[in-house]
Design a protein around this motif. Sequence first.
Motif, PDB file in Angstrom:
ATOM      1  N   LYS A   1     -25.978   8.405 -20.394  1.00 32.03           N
ATOM      2  CA  LYS A   1     -26.198   7.784 -19.093  1.00 32.03           C
ATOM      3  C   LYS A   1     -25.940   6.277 -19.173  1.00 32.03           C
ATOM      4  O   LYS A   1     -26.514   5.586 -20.020  1.00 32.03           O
ATOM      5  CB  LYS A   1     -27.637   8.039 -18.627  1.00 32.03           C
ATOM      6  CG  LYS A   1     -27.941   9.520 -18.393  1.00 32.03           C
ATOM      7  CD  LYS A   1     -29.401   9.730 -18.022  1.00 32.03           C
ATOM      8  CE  LYS A   1     -29.686  11.217 -17.790  1.00 32.03           C
ATOM      9  NZ  LYS A   1     -31.121  11.465 -17.472  1.00 32.03           N
TER      10      LYS A   1
ATOM     11  N   TYR B   1     -25.998   2.714 -16.928  1.00 37.00           N
ATOM     12  CA  TYR B   1     -26.704   2.193 -15.754  1.00 37.00           C
ATOM     13  C   TYR B   1     -26.401   0.712 -15.561  1.00 37.00           C
ATOM     14  O   TYR B   1     -26.335  -0.056 -16.520  1.00 37.00           O
ATOM     15  CB  TYR B   1     -28.207   2.411 -15.970  1.00 37.00           C
ATOM     16  CG  TYR B   1     -29.136   1.800 -14.948  1.00 37.00           C
ATOM     17  CD1 TYR B   1     -28.973   2.026 -13.578  1.00 37.00           C
ATOM     18  CD2 TYR B   1     -30.234   1.027 -15.347  1.00 37.00           C
ATOM     19  CE1 TYR B   1     -29.857   1.475 -12.653  1.00 37.00           C
ATOM     20  CE2 TYR B   1     -31.126   0.484 -14.432  1.00 37.00           C
ATOM     21  CZ  TYR B   1     -30.930   0.708 -13.082  1.00 37.00           C
ATOM     22  OH  TYR B   1     -31.802   0.175 -12.164  1.00 37.00           O
TER      23      TYR B   1
ATOM     24  N   TYR C   1     -24.881   5.629 -13.217  1.00 36.97           N
ATOM     25  CA  TYR C   1     -25.970   5.302 -12.292  1.00 36.97           C
ATOM     26  C   TYR C   1     -25.898   3.812 -11.969  1.00 36.97           C
ATOM     27  O   TYR C   1     -25.806   2.975 -12.868  1.00 36.97           O
ATOM     28  CB  TYR C   1     -27.332   5.613 -12.915  1.00 36.97           C
ATOM     29  CG  TYR C   1     -27.554   7.073 -13.197  1.00 36.97           C
ATOM     30  CD1 TYR C   1     -28.203   7.893 -12.276  1.00 36.97           C
ATOM     31  CD2 TYR C   1     -27.105   7.642 -14.386  1.00 36.97           C
ATOM     32  CE1 TYR C   1     -28.399   9.239 -12.531  1.00 36.97           C
ATOM     33  CE2 TYR C   1     -27.295   8.990 -14.661  1.00 36.97           C
ATOM     34  CZ  TYR C   1     -27.937   9.783 -13.734  1.00 36.97           C
ATOM     35  OH  TYR C   1     -28.119  11.113 -13.988  1.00 36.97           O
TER      36      TYR C   1
ATOM     37  N   GLN D   1     -26.906   0.523  -8.819  1.00 34.82           N
ATOM     38  CA  GLN D   1     -27.601   0.088  -7.613  1.00 34.82           C
ATOM     39  C   GLN D   1     -27.025  -1.259  -7.199  1.00 34.82           C
ATOM     40  O   GLN D   1     -26.634  -2.070  -8.048  1.00 34.82           O
ATOM     41  CB  GLN D   1     -29.106  -0.040  -7.849  1.00 34.82           C
ATOM     42  CG  GLN D   1     -29.874  -0.466  -6.597  1.00 34.82           C
ATOM     43  CD  GLN D   1     -31.346  -0.110  -6.655  1.00 34.82           C
ATOM     44  OE1 GLN D   1     -31.772   0.682  -7.477  1.00 34.82           O
ATOM     45  NE2 GLN D   1     -32.125  -0.703  -5.759  1.00 34.82           N
TER      46      GLN D   1
ATOM     47  N   ASN E   1     -23.637   7.972  -9.164  1.00 36.52           N
ATOM     48  CA  ASN E   1     -24.858   8.006  -8.367  1.00 36.52           C
ATOM     49  C   ASN E   1     -25.285   6.561  -8.146  1.00 36.52           C
ATOM     50  O   ASN E   1     -25.840   5.926  -9.044  1.00 36.52           O
ATOM     51  CB  ASN E   1     -25.947   8.789  -9.103  1.00 36.52           C
ATOM     52  CG  ASN E   1     -27.247   8.872  -8.308  1.00 36.52           C
ATOM     53  OD1 ASN E   1     -27.443   8.143  -7.339  1.00 36.52           O
ATOM     54  ND2 ASN E   1     -28.148   9.738  -8.728  1.00 36.52           N
TER      55      ASN E   1
ATOM     56  N   GLY F   1     -27.387   5.662  -5.816  1.00 34.75           N
ATOM     57  CA  GLY F   1     -28.593   5.703  -4.999  1.00 34.75           C
ATOM     58  C   GLY F   1     -28.280   6.160  -3.585  1.00 34.75           C
ATOM     59  O   GLY F   1     -27.129   6.258  -3.184  1.00 34.75           O
TER      60      GLY F   1
ATOM     61  N   THR G   1     -33.068  -3.988  -6.090  1.00 35.25           N
ATOM     62  CA  THR G   1     -33.445  -3.269  -7.310  1.00 35.25           C
ATOM     63  C   THR G   1     -34.926  -3.407  -7.628  1.00 35.25           C
ATOM     64  O   THR G   1     -35.551  -2.465  -8.104  1.00 35.25           O
ATOM     65  CB  THR G   1     -32.612  -3.780  -8.497  1.00 35.25           C
ATOM     66  OG1 THR G   1     -31.231  -3.534  -8.227  1.00 35.25           O
ATOM     67  CG2 THR G   1     -32.992  -3.078  -9.789  1.00 35.25           C
TER      68      THR G   1
ATOM     69  N   ASN H   1     -36.325   0.350  -5.982  1.00 31.80           N
ATOM     70  CA  ASN H   1     -35.631   0.906  -7.145  1.00 31.80           C
ATOM     71  C   ASN H   1     -35.124   2.321  -6.823  1.00 31.80           C
ATOM     72  O   ASN H   1     -35.913   3.224  -6.541  1.00 31.80           O
ATOM     73  CB  ASN H   1     -36.594   0.944  -8.331  1.00 31.80           C
ATOM     74  CG  ASN H   1     -35.901   1.253  -9.644  1.00 31.80           C
ATOM     75  OD1 ASN H   1     -34.715   1.554  -9.680  1.00 31.80           O
ATOM     76  ND2 ASN H   1     -36.655   1.175 -10.726  1.00 31.80           N
ATOM     77  N   GLN H   2     -33.807   2.516  -6.852  1.00 36.75           N
ATOM     78  CA  GLN H   2     -33.226   3.807  -6.486  1.00 36.75           C
ATOM     79  C   GLN H   2     -33.258   4.831  -7.624  1.00 36.75           C
ATOM     80  O   GLN H   2     -32.997   6.012  -7.414  1.00 36.75           O
ATOM     81  CB  GLN H   2     -31.766   3.608  -6.052  1.00 36.75           C
ATOM     82  CG  GLN H   2     -31.592   2.700  -4.842  1.00 36.75           C
ATOM     83  CD  GLN H   2     -32.002   3.382  -3.551  1.00 36.75           C
ATOM     84  OE1 GLN H   2     -31.321   4.267  -3.047  1.00 36.75           O
ATOM     85  NE2 GLN H   2     -33.137   2.976  -3.012  1.00 36.75           N
ATOM     86  N   HIS H   3     -33.562   4.375  -8.853  1.00 34.11           N
ATOM     87  CA  HIS H   3     -33.582   5.293 -10.001  1.00 34.11           C
ATOM     88  C   HIS H   3     -34.849   5.049 -10.835  1.00 34.11           C
ATOM     89  O   HIS H   3     -34.774   4.701 -12.017  1.00 34.11           O
ATOM     90  CB  HIS H   3     -32.337   5.076 -10.871  1.00 34.11           C
ATOM     91  CG  HIS H   3     -31.043   5.123 -10.128  1.00 34.11           C
ATOM     92  ND1 HIS H   3     -30.513   6.296  -9.624  1.00 34.11           N
ATOM     93  CD2 HIS H   3     -30.180   4.141  -9.766  1.00 34.11           C
ATOM     94  CE1 HIS H   3     -29.373   6.031  -9.013  1.00 34.11           C
ATOM     95  NE2 HIS H   3     -29.152   4.737  -9.087  1.00 34.11           N
TER      96      HIS H   3
ATOM     97  N   LEU I   1     -35.146   6.911 -14.254  1.00 31.58           N
ATOM     98  CA  LEU I   1     -33.979   6.889 -15.146  1.00 31.58           C
ATOM     99  C   LEU I   1     -34.308   6.190 -16.463  1.00 31.58           C
ATOM    100  O   LEU I   1     -34.907   5.115 -16.477  1.00 31.58           O
ATOM    101  CB  LEU I   1     -32.818   6.169 -14.457  1.00 31.58           C
ATOM    102  CG  LEU I   1     -31.560   5.940 -15.308  1.00 31.58           C
ATOM    103  CD1 LEU I   1     -30.885   7.267 -15.641  1.00 31.58           C
ATOM    104  CD2 LEU I   1     -30.587   5.017 -14.590  1.00 31.58           C
TER     105      LEU I   1
ATOM    106  N   HIS J   1     -35.886   0.566 -18.347  1.00 32.79           N
ATOM    107  CA  HIS J   1     -35.020   1.707 -18.043  1.00 32.79           C
ATOM    108  C   HIS J   1     -34.177   2.169 -19.231  1.00 32.79           C
ATOM    109  O   HIS J   1     -33.310   3.038 -19.072  1.00 32.79           O
ATOM    110  CB  HIS J   1     -34.119   1.368 -16.859  1.00 32.79           C
ATOM    111  CG  HIS J   1     -34.815   1.469 -15.534  1.00 32.79           C
ATOM    112  ND1 HIS J   1     -35.120   2.674 -14.943  1.00 32.79           N
ATOM    113  CD2 HIS J   1     -35.300   0.513 -14.700  1.00 32.79           C
ATOM    114  CE1 HIS J   1     -35.737   2.462 -13.802  1.00 32.79           C
ATOM    115  NE2 HIS J   1     -35.862   1.155 -13.624  1.00 32.79           N
TER     116      HIS J   1
END
Length: 534
Positions: free
Chosen positions: A225, A227, A257, A259, A281, A283, A289, A293-295, A298, A346
């Motif tokens: 992943k 980010y 991922y 944002q 993704n 969000g 952020t 926070n959209q994740h 994560l 994260h």
Amino acid sequence: MSCPCARIGWGSQPFYASMLDDIKKTLWATADKLRANMDAAEYKHLVLGLIFVKYISDTFAARRAELTARLTNPDDEYFYGDADPADIEAELEDRDYYKEVNVFWVPEGARWEALRNAAKQPDIGKRIDDALTLIEAENPKLKGILDKRYARAQLPDGKLGELVDLVSTIGFGDDPAVARDVLGQVYEYFLGMFASAEGKRGGQFYTPASIVKTLVAILAPHEGKVYDPCCGSGGMFVQSEKFIEAHGGKLGDVSIYGQEANPTTWRLAAMNLAIRGIDYNLGREPADTFTRNQHPDLRADYILANPPFNISDWWHGSLEGDPRWEYGDPPHGNANYAWLQHMLHHLKPTGRAGIVLANGSMSSSQNNEGVIRAAMVDADVVEVMVALPGQLFFNTQIPACLWFLAKQKTRKGEVLFIDARKQGRMISRVQAELTDDTIARIEAVVAAWRGEPGAGSYEDVKGFCRSVPLAEIAQHGHVLTPGRYVGAEEVEDDDEAFTDKMQKLTEKLGEQMAKGAELDAVIRAKLGGLGYEF
């Protein structure tokens, strides 16, 4: 309108590679001329939106042609028997054929050919907006991504149609894969050029490529992943995918991922990723952020980010006591240490993060920043610090650095400091970049320091890099400025005696001063002849 793309045989890969830079420059020069007096900040959405529409239309057409060939081939698993052409045409309308290879469905009225044929019509702007509406209706993932502003575009008459004609030439050729790559590279190049044209505002959506390459080279994201909590136009993700492919991996080995708070930049990122065939993704929506926070759950393998420097208006009362502030409450007037702690929060236990921040973050002791930095160093989560050359950014002359964080360092109890301030190369009157050779050198030093297989042994290089124990960093008040630790670069001795060297230098200086006096006399005489005595 003609373009070099239309004359190039894309089948010749070396020729294609050697000509692509010229093609991008030619396209940019033409596109920039068409905008007349329109502001670059507004114009970029028209151009990049059209490139995106052509991309999804081209990929749809390529998939449709492939399906047609397979449905009529008795030796293919998709063979549709002895069906008549009408039945095959109906079968081609099955959305699943396109969805299974991550291709967007493009309704007939929204396909590029229809837009190109209508380019000279006075209502071409409305036709493009209508096409975008149709595409969004068929592809939920694009909902809210496509910017429908063409009907109200403030371009002189006919210029929008000329722009459609220009975009029609991009990716011209028989090989769909190469054509899509051209579109992707042109999109990326245009992002950078628009950022340059916008100056300070451009930095809000674009991180210069050499900085992204450096982050990616040191983090080496292979799989897992990835980010970016302030992803701009998605350049970190694109460069990560390039890195993976260059090292024998494949598209899709990482999950993306991101944002982004700015709605227009959020759209640019989504298009940039889609045009590269990268699933993502970002969000549900553009959002701040820290406060939205959209994740939240994560935990990433790799984090790459270029957050806005020293932002002062980030704090909200809801952030009091937030679990992300593990190493101390960040000051309300500067978000730098909020970003650092957000990244650490994260990260997976085995993850790594690379963050671009202003140089002040390495030494500031104001409002709890020094306390937080000391806690992070003592917890051994700071892995590598890199000081960067000046003038790398479009939007600021503030000197910057790179922080690399890891929860489980391979080399515990030490921090690697790299001073790359002298490693920049000017690419214009106002902007520098890190060369590929410099990036490769930094990458090799970090790999050797970490003890990665095949990287060789690490050695300190005076003036460039040094591995420093945490105790020594504590003695320096937990300041993380590389120049404090790496020392001065050694200058090679040419064995010439000092007195001899000074004699030569003074003789040279005397010659130059005499020449200067001669030029002064010539200038005075010229001005005197024009009646200007002084």
